[in-house]
Design an enzyme around this catalytic site. Structure first.
Site, PDB file in Angstrom:
ATOM      1  N   THR A 126       0.770  -1.166   0.007  1.00 45.65           N
ATOM      2  CA  THR A 126      -0.056  -0.121  -0.007  1.00 45.65           C
ATOM      3  C   THR A 126       0.843   1.194  -0.096  1.00 45.65           C
TER       4      THR A 126
ATOM      5  N   GLY B 283       1.856   5.368   1.140  1.00 47.01           N
ATOM      6  CA  GLY B 283       1.729   5.913   2.327  1.00 47.01           C
ATOM      7  C   GLY B 283       3.123   5.889   3.344  1.00 47.01           C
ATOM      8  N   GLY B 284       3.872   4.723   2.976  1.00 48.05           N
ATOM      9  CA  GLY B 284       5.199   4.853   3.756  1.00 48.05           C
ATOM     10  C   GLY B 284       4.888   4.014   5.133  1.00 48.05           C
TER      11      GLY B 284
ATOM     12  N   CYS C 144       4.690   6.325   7.652  1.00 51.03           N
ATOM     13  CA  CYS C 144       3.741   7.157   8.459  1.00 51.03           C
ATOM     14  C   CYS C 144       2.395   6.548   8.480  1.00 51.03           C
TER      15      CYS C 144
ATOM     16  N   LYS D  59      -1.252   7.025  16.406  1.00 54.37           N
ATOM     17  CA  LYS D  59      -2.305   8.109  16.773  1.00 54.37           C
ATOM     18  C   LYS D  59      -3.764   7.331  17.347  1.00 54.37           C
TER      19      LYS D  59
ATOM     20  N   GLU E 159      16.410   3.628  29.657  1.00 56.43           N
ATOM     21  CA  GLU E 159      17.003   4.761  28.968  1.00 56.43           C
ATOM     22  C   GLU E 159      18.565   4.762  29.163  1.00 56.43           C
TER      23      GLU E 159
ATOM     24  N   VAL F  96      20.527  -1.893  28.046  1.00 59.05           N
ATOM     25  CA  VAL F  96      20.007  -3.261  27.964  1.00 59.05           C
ATOM     26  C   VAL F  96      21.438  -3.939  27.151  1.00 59.05           C
TER      27      VAL F  96
ATOM     28  N   ASP G 166      13.387  10.889   5.626  1.00 59.19           N
ATOM     29  CA  ASP G 166      14.221  10.217   6.644  1.00 59.19           C
ATOM     30  C   ASP G 166      15.431   9.813   6.116  1.00 59.19           C
TER      31      ASP G 166
ATOM     32  N   HIS H 294     -10.381  33.786  23.924  1.00 58.36           N
ATOM     33  CA  HIS H 294     -10.458  33.030  25.416  1.00 58.36           C
ATOM     34  C   HIS H 294     -11.728  32.284  25.616  1.00 58.36           C
TER      35      HIS H 294
HETATM   36  P1  FAD Z   1       8.795   6.427   4.836  1.00 60.43           P
HETATM   37  O1  FAD Z   1       7.358   6.894   5.225  1.00 60.43           O
HETATM   38  O2  FAD Z   1       9.553   5.646   5.601  1.00 60.43           O
HETATM   39  O3  FAD Z   1       8.482   5.831   3.403  1.00 60.43           O
HETATM   40  C1  FAD Z   1       9.233   5.144   2.666  1.00 60.43           C
HETATM   41  C2  FAD Z   1       8.731   4.465   1.742  1.00 60.43           C
HETATM   42  O4  FAD Z   1       9.685   4.050   0.664  1.00 60.43           O
HETATM   43  C3  FAD Z   1       8.412   2.910   2.323  1.00 60.43           C
HETATM   44  O5  FAD Z   1       7.109   2.861   1.971  1.00 60.43           O
HETATM   45  C4  FAD Z   1       9.279   1.895   1.928  1.00 60.43           C
HETATM   46  O6  FAD Z   1       8.583   0.668   1.603  1.00 60.43           O
HETATM   47  C5  FAD Z   1       9.587   2.677   0.467  1.00 60.43           C
HETATM   48  N1  FAD Z   1      10.794   1.941   0.056  1.00 60.43           N
HETATM   49  C6  FAD Z   1      12.043   1.924   0.746  1.00 60.43           C
HETATM   50  N2  FAD Z   1      12.821   1.343  -0.201  1.00 60.43           N
HETATM   51  C7  FAD Z   1      12.475   1.068  -1.325  1.00 60.43           C
HETATM   52  C8  FAD Z   1      12.938   0.747  -2.607  1.00 60.43           C
HETATM   53  N3  FAD Z   1      14.045   0.394  -2.701  1.00 60.43           N
HETATM   54  N4  FAD Z   1      11.988   0.609  -3.695  1.00 60.43           N
HETATM   55  C9  FAD Z   1      10.797   0.972  -3.222  1.00 60.43           C
HETATM   56  N5  FAD Z   1      10.156   1.388  -2.325  1.00 60.43           N
HETATM   57  C10 FAD Z   1      11.090   1.446  -1.232  1.00 60.43           C
HETATM   58  N6  FAD Z   1       6.514  11.367  12.353  1.00 60.43           N
HETATM   59  C11 FAD Z   1       5.789  12.607  12.863  1.00 60.43           C
HETATM   60  O7  FAD Z   1       6.045  13.472  12.306  1.00 60.43           O
HETATM   61  N7  FAD Z   1       4.700  12.615  13.588  1.00 60.43           N
HETATM   62  C12 FAD Z   1       4.410  11.153  14.095  1.00 60.43           C
HETATM   63  O8  FAD Z   1       3.389  11.263  14.900  1.00 60.43           O
HETATM   64  C13 FAD Z   1       5.164  10.083  13.981  1.00 60.43           C
HETATM   65  N8  FAD Z   1       5.124   9.033  14.440  1.00 60.43           N
HETATM   66  C14 FAD Z   1       5.571   7.712  14.197  1.00 60.43           C
HETATM   67  C15 FAD Z   1       5.288   6.750  14.790  1.00 60.43           C
HETATM   68  C16 FAD Z   1       5.836   5.407  14.882  1.00 60.43           C
HETATM   69  C17 FAD Z   1       5.577   4.129  15.116  1.00 60.43           C
HETATM   70  C18 FAD Z   1       7.056   5.573  13.582  1.00 60.43           C
HETATM   71  C19 FAD Z   1       7.918   4.292  13.422  1.00 60.43           C
HETATM   72  C20 FAD Z   1       7.398   6.679  12.957  1.00 60.43           C
HETATM   73  C21 FAD Z   1       6.610   7.683  13.206  1.00 60.43           C
HETATM   74  N9  FAD Z   1       7.147   9.119  12.586  1.00 60.43           N
HETATM   75  C22 FAD Z   1       6.230  10.157  13.136  1.00 60.43           C
HETATM   76  C23 FAD Z   1       8.124   9.109  11.866  1.00 60.43           C
HETATM   77  C24 FAD Z   1       7.693   9.274  10.470  1.00 60.43           C
HETATM   78  O9  FAD Z   1       6.623   7.760  10.084  1.00 60.43           O
HETATM   79  C25 FAD Z   1       8.804   9.376   9.498  1.00 60.43           C
HETATM   80  O10 FAD Z   1       9.756  10.418   9.656  1.00 60.43           O
HETATM   81  C26 FAD Z   1       8.231   9.532   7.951  1.00 60.43           C
HETATM   82  O11 FAD Z   1       7.280   8.330   7.567  1.00 60.43           O
HETATM   83  C27 FAD Z   1       9.430   9.585   6.847  1.00 60.43           C
HETATM   84  O12 FAD Z   1       8.748   9.824   5.706  1.00 60.43           O
HETATM   85  P2  FAD Z   1       9.466   9.322   4.380  1.00 60.43           P
HETATM   86  O13 FAD Z   1       8.870   9.579   3.292  1.00 60.43           O
HETATM   87  O14 FAD Z   1      10.923   9.864   4.631  1.00 60.43           O
HETATM   88  O15 FAD Z   1       9.697   7.685   4.358  1.00 60.43           O
HETATM   89  P1  NAI Z   2      14.415   8.086  19.433  1.00 59.18           P
HETATM   90  O1  NAI Z   2      15.669   8.613  18.752  1.00 59.18           O
HETATM   91  O2  NAI Z   2      13.171   9.067  19.729  1.00 59.18           O
HETATM   92  O3  NAI Z   2      14.710   7.606  20.685  1.00 59.18           O
HETATM   93  C1  NAI Z   2      15.590   6.647  21.176  1.00 59.18           C
HETATM   94  C2  NAI Z   2      16.135   6.667  22.603  1.00 59.18           C
HETATM   95  O4  NAI Z   2      16.868   5.292  22.872  1.00 59.18           O
HETATM   96  C3  NAI Z   2      16.888   7.683  22.760  1.00 59.18           C
HETATM   97  O5  NAI Z   2      16.654   8.379  24.208  1.00 59.18           O
HETATM   98  C4  NAI Z   2      18.188   6.924  23.272  1.00 59.18           C
HETATM   99  O6  NAI Z   2      19.172   7.565  23.952  1.00 59.18           O
HETATM  100  C5  NAI Z   2      17.893   5.752  23.529  1.00 59.18           C
HETATM  101  N1  NAI Z   2      18.943   4.493  23.408  1.00 59.18           N
HETATM  102  C6  NAI Z   2      19.765   4.365  22.447  1.00 59.18           C
HETATM  103  N2  NAI Z   2      20.190   3.015  22.548  1.00 59.18           N
HETATM  104  C7  NAI Z   2      19.831   2.740  23.764  1.00 59.18           C
HETATM  105  C8  NAI Z   2      20.220   1.374  24.476  1.00 59.18           C
HETATM  106  N3  NAI Z   2      21.176   0.738  24.145  1.00 59.18           N
HETATM  107  N4  NAI Z   2      19.438   1.193  25.656  1.00 59.18           N
HETATM  108  C9  NAI Z   2      18.758   2.202  26.148  1.00 59.18           C
HETATM  109  N5  NAI Z   2      18.394   3.409  25.516  1.00 59.18           N
HETATM  110  C10 NAI Z   2      18.849   3.372  24.279  1.00 59.18           C
HETATM  111  O7  NAI Z   2      13.995   6.985  18.512  1.00 59.18           O
HETATM  112  P2  NAI Z   2      12.712   6.277  18.714  1.00 59.18           P
HETATM  113  O8  NAI Z   2      11.789   6.757  19.568  1.00 59.18           O
HETATM  114  O9  NAI Z   2      12.933   4.965  18.296  1.00 59.18           O
HETATM  115  O10 NAI Z   2      12.057   6.979  17.241  1.00 59.18           O
HETATM  116  C11 NAI Z   2      12.357   6.869  16.064  1.00 59.18           C
HETATM  117  C12 NAI Z   2      12.211   8.078  15.308  1.00 59.18           C
HETATM  118  O11 NAI Z   2      10.898   8.284  14.860  1.00 59.18           O
HETATM  119  C13 NAI Z   2      12.427   9.208  16.013  1.00 59.18           C
HETATM  120  O12 NAI Z   2      13.586  10.034  15.517  1.00 59.18           O
HETATM  121  C14 NAI Z   2      11.300  10.351  15.955  1.00 59.18           C
HETATM  122  O13 NAI Z   2      11.618  11.338  15.019  1.00 59.18           O
HETATM  123  C15 NAI Z   2      10.433   9.443  14.993  1.00 59.18           C
HETATM  124  N6  NAI Z   2       8.999   9.316  15.617  1.00 59.18           N
HETATM  125  C16 NAI Z   2       8.267  10.481  15.549  1.00 59.18           C
HETATM  126  C17 NAI Z   2       7.380  10.640  16.456  1.00 59.18           C
HETATM  127  C18 NAI Z   2       6.491  11.819  16.507  1.00 59.18           C
HETATM  128  O14 NAI Z   2       6.805  12.785  15.836  1.00 59.18           O
HETATM  129  N7  NAI Z   2       5.452  11.875  17.444  1.00 59.18           N
HETATM  130  C19 NAI Z   2       6.474   9.454  17.058  1.00 59.18           C
HETATM  131  C20 NAI Z   2       7.559   8.231  16.897  1.00 59.18           C
HETATM  132  C21 NAI Z   2       8.574   8.148  16.049  1.00 59.18           C
END
Ligand code: FAD
Ligand code: NAI
Length: 468
Positions: A41, A43-44, A46, A55, A205, A239, A315, A447
């Site tokens: 699908t 949308g990646g 996200c 969410k 952490e 860990v 990313d 307000h």
């Molecule tokens: P991605 O969304 O990772 O999309 C890349 C796409 O490329 C994927 O679908 C992958 O299958 C495809 N792809 C990769 N390699 C290839 C290839 N060689 N050929 C074809 N297709 C390929 N960010 C926020 O701002 N707000 C949030 O609330 C938030 N919540 C998150 C919650 C979780 C659990 C996670 C894991 C991340 C969250 N993020 C959030 C981070 C956010 O999802 C990413 O920053 C964002 O999706 C990055 O967008 P992108 O387009 O760079 O890549």
């Molecule tokens: P993160 O970078 O936010 O946090 C990882 C944490 O793990 C850090 O605090 C780091 O110090 C700690 N850590 C690293 N190695 C460790 C170890 N061996 N033992 C214990 N702690 C350790 O990464 P996270 O939470 O995995 O998210 C990844 C990315 O996804 C983020 O960069 C974030 O931008 C994005 N994301 C964004 C969201 C949002 O905008 N609301 C929601 C979820 C993800």
């Protein structure tokens, strides 16, 4: 009109928020565009396994928690909630299906061709997607990121014992004890989901404080709030291994600075120690590209890689891994390809942690501002003194405005509040226009709203808040 030498004007690799937005904008600008995606699908991360499903679980579990922890009763609504986890997962999947299908619709509407399959370079203008080979004048790499693995901790989402964020979104039952490795955004958001639904949650952490990169006051206050909610937070701890049986895991921990080992048992372990750029299998070398020592593709201010005609966003390039950053880069990159001037102001990218309360910030932290040589003035306003937050029984948190002491220009805004994610937008907009704290202080705010706390924090920079 497509350049006759190539199949497409623009080929985008990856359909996440960076890729799909870039593809739509390129098509809107009259370029013949295709987008390759290896997932079933669009949308990646996200839409499929990131922002949106997390969410959906956060929102639903917030309702459950409010009903279970007496917050609703306080307002005269008596309910005894029972959890239907299947239904909760169902509404998560509905959200994902609806939105990923929406991108498919937008591709059709804008005449973006979806090429299904994994893409890898043959040369700088030729890419193999599945069994097909296509050429394009310009190629945008938007392949996103995936989970950073932790040595000696093997993730197996199907067994539900040691999982990554994707596995933690789909647990079929509430764990009794969940250990979250990493006190970052994913650990705290998904740890919050399962804590609200009944799990005991321990967060390990490595650093001295959770939420690296955020303002120091915010990090301290957030840790207090999460502890009050019942999440056990162990900072300065790492860990070193986790071994899983069918139903539980045994973790080995040790102090980050060295010392005695201990073990900890859990029936679910979430590995959330960061994410790494996706470049495996892209054959970057065939296009003349390589990654830096962090695995990222280097770009210039206009999103050009070092190879002419190849661009990269989201990313997979340096910068915060956030969906809105990827989207804005997608738009700007497509505009640059079309000969326009696409710009992203990387100094003003808001970030939000969608816990309860939410945590948000934009611009510099107080620590970073000082490190950059600014003399700063700060103003802080507690949510407890905001009439709307107080009325809604949401007293936790504050807004902090950081301004340059000489020019009064706002350098950063940080807040913890139930709706901090919404409040931060006005701060970002003000900063984008170069606002001073006085500008915000003299802007009329409706307000009663939580946003009045932003105005009061700005007034506090001048030492003159009204309600404090
Ligand atoms: P991605 O969304 O990772 O999309 C890349 C796409 O490329 C994927 O679908 C992958 O299958 C495809 N792809 C990769 N390699 C290839 C290839 N060689 N050929 C074809 N297709 C390929 N960010 C926020 O701002 N707000 C949030 O609330 C938030 N919540 C998150 C919650 C979780 C659990 C996670 C894991 C991340 C969250 N993020 C959030 C981070 C956010 O999802 C990413 O920053 C964002 O999706 C990055 O967008 P992108 O387009 O760079 O890549
Ligand atoms: P993160 O970078 O936010 O946090 C990882 C944490 O793990 C850090 O605090 C780091 O110090 C700690 N850590 C690293 N190695 C460790 C170890 N061996 N033992 C214990 N702690 C350790 O990464 P996270 O939470 O995995 O998210 C990844 C990315 O996804 C983020 O960069 C974030 O931008 C994005 N994301 C964004 C969201 C949002 O905008 N609301 C929601 C979820 C993800």
């Amino acid at each position: 009109m497509a350049d006759q030498t190539y199949d497409y004007d623009v080929l985008v690799i990856g359909s996440g928020p960076g890729g799909y937005v870039a593809a739509i904008r390129a098509a809107q600008l009259g370029l013949k565009t295709a987008c390759a995606e290896s997932r079933e699908t669009l949308g990646g991360t996200c839409l499929n396994v990131g922002c949106i499903p997390s969410k959906a679980m956060l929102h639903a579990s917030e309702y459950f928690d409010a009903a279970a922890n007496g917050a609703m009763e306080k307002m005269g609504v008596k309910v005894k909630p029972t959890l239907d986890l299947d239904a909760m997962h169902g509404q998560r999947l509905d959200a994902v299906n609806g939105l990923t299908g929406g991108i498919e619709f937008l591709f059709k509407k804008n005449k973006v061709t979806w090429l299904k399959g994994h893409a890898s370079f043959e040369d700088s203008h030729k890419v193999k997607v599945g069994d097909e080979t296509v050429t394009a004048k310009d190629i945008i790499i938007a392949t996103g990121s995936s989970v950073t693995p932790l040595p000696n901790v093997e993730i197996d989402n199907d067994k539900h014992v040691i999982v990554d964020s994707t596995g933690a979104l789909e647990l079929p039952k509430v764990p009794k004890h969940m250990v979250v490795i990493g006190g970052g955004v994913i650990g705290l958001e998904l740890g919050s989901v399962w804590r609200r639904l009944g799990a005991k949650v321990t967060c390990i952490e490595f650093l001295d404080q959770i939420l690296p990169g955020m303002d120091g006051d915010v990090r301290k206050e957030a840790a207090k709030i999460f502890k009050k909610q019942g999440i056990e937070i162990r900072t300065g701890t790492k860990v070193t291994s986790a071994k899983a049986t069918k139903t539980k895991a045994t973790l080995t921990l040790e102090p980050a600075k060295g010392g005695d080992e201990e073990t900890l048992e859990a029936d679910c372990v979430l590995v959330s120690i960061g994410r790494k750029p996706n470049t495996d299998g892209l054959a970057l070398d065939k296009a003349g590209l390589e990654t830096n020592d962090r695995g990222q593709i280097e770009i210039d201010h206009e999103f050009r890689t070092k190879v002419d005609g190849i661009w990269a966003i989201g990313d997979v390039v340096p910068g915060p891994m956030l969906a809105h950053k990827a989207e804005d880069e997608g738009i700007a990159c497509a505009e640059n390809i079309a000969g326009q001037t696409g710009i992203v102001n990387h100094d003003v990218i808001p970030s939000v942690v969608y816990t309860w309360p939410e945590i948000a910030g934009v611009g510099l932290t107080e620590e970073a501002a000082k490190e950059a040589g600014h003399e700063v003035k700060t103003g802080k306003f507690p949510m407890m003194a905001n009439s709307r937050a107080k009325t809604n029984h949401e007293p936790d948190g504050f807004v902090k405005v950081i301004a340059d002491a000489g020019t009064d220009r706002v350098l950063g805004v940080w807040c913890i509040a139930s709706v901090a994610g919404t409040m931060i937008a006005q701060a970002a907009q003000a900063m984008e226009f170069g606002a001073t704290s006085e500008d915000i202080a003299y802007t009329c705010h409706a307000h009663p709203t939580h946003s009045e706390a932003v105005k009061e924090a700005a007034m506090a920079v001048q030492g003159k808040p009204i309600h404090m």
